[in-house]
Design a protein around this motif. Sequence first.
Motif: not given
Length: 488
Positions: A276-285, A6-10, A409-412
């Motif tokens: 599980v089918p979860k993509r990396l969070k961020g731009r310009n992937l 629900r909230g934690v990403s790469s 800092p990249a995710v929080f």
Amino acid sequence: MDGEDRGVSSPTGATRRTDNARRRSTPSHLTPARQRPKVQQQQAEEASGAVEELFDVSAELANWIKVSAKDLKLRQTDRRWAAEVVNDFRENLLKFLRSSSDQPFFQSAEFLTTGSYFERVKIHNPDEFDMMLKLQAPSRLNMTELDGGLFYRLDFARPTRSPVQVFLLENQQLSSSKILTEMFRLIRKFLKTYKVPDDCCHWEVNRKRPNSPAVTLSLLRTEADSDELISVDVVPALEVHPSQGWPLAVRNGPDVDNWLGKKIRQEIRSLPIYFVPKRLKGRNLSEEAKESWRISFSHIEKKIITSHGNKKTCCESNSTKCCRKQCLMLLKSLIEGLKQRFPKELEDLCSYHGKTAFLHTLSHRYNDSMWARQQLPSCFLHLLGALEDHARRADLPHFFVPSCNLFSPAVFPKKSLAFLVRALEEQRKAGLPLLQPPAPMRIRSLSADLPTEMSAEKSPRLVSVYSLKKMVLGFAVAGTLVCVLFSM
């Protein structure tokens, strides 16, 4: 999913502290696994260690913590109804998938029950359920790290003719988005003919959330503008056979030698892993990052939390009950309260941060004597202090992937993390106001509306009903209040 999805990403680009710093933060009372002191000496060390860990808790605060812990438990009647509805949905969805001819890859699917409800640490209401739909990988996979151990590119080691080939990209990469899209399509098709056992309710598929690996459904009443009764996350999970082994970044398994023992650690490492089918969070992937998969340890977390004792008899009888799960439930409640109070400032915070701090704390405070049921207030404050310390140091390693820092800092963001530190410190110093019961209604406010002969004797009883049921009573309806009092 439970906080993790629900909230934690790469934590891409996460920085880790040195091994020396980690050694300094390790409690001095821990005994290396290879050293086996005499039984009497070990028992004495356990007892002294438990005393050293105790916090000075006021009687009033201790009582609030104990009352809050009791209130967080799910009611049996609520659990029974929710379990009946969810189990019927799960069983019929599985029958539909196994009989579906338009997508053979899902015909061999099975469900794994994961998440806080099945770990028995769900709080307040049985209104959220997580289901992992296990899909068997037909052959050996190539697992390429994309961020340091949590997210991967998946390819098959050799060409396959199995039904999974329809989900391959031109470069033979297994597409996470294609499988998730197909999961949405199949569930929508299933709901066209499925009926809920309770005729007054129906299921609806929610709009896809960005970076979520789940198909989320809401159980609603048939009338318009109904509130959500139950939320279910169905997550397709690709199973990798244990013979292939875990990816290199997690191959050593979690640090549970002192806590659960080396044998349990070996058992954990022999279990299959899931993606599980979860993509990396961020731009310009990159194109491969857009089709990434995240490794999941939900099934292992369930095993660990279910069998949580340093001794195998923990929580098997009333005489050996511990307070570990109660502490986790209290921390989840506090995090939920903080997010409700500061939704914008703590948007990045989720229950999985608390769960990760909890697992680290268990691996350090591993003796069952340190978690005695009567020490609940002190143990919870210790756990709260551990989360605050992780936040203050901006260092919360993923329990299974230590190279990934969930407070990076990249995710929080640093600003949000600093706010979290202040919020936790404020709660601790103010006596946990978010866990305190609602302020009781003042008797003087009611006495003017009550008959003289009733006010002195019945008002406390009315106040009790108010505090337990959390009802808001209107001062203007004096006649109604009198009727309520006479009916008690």
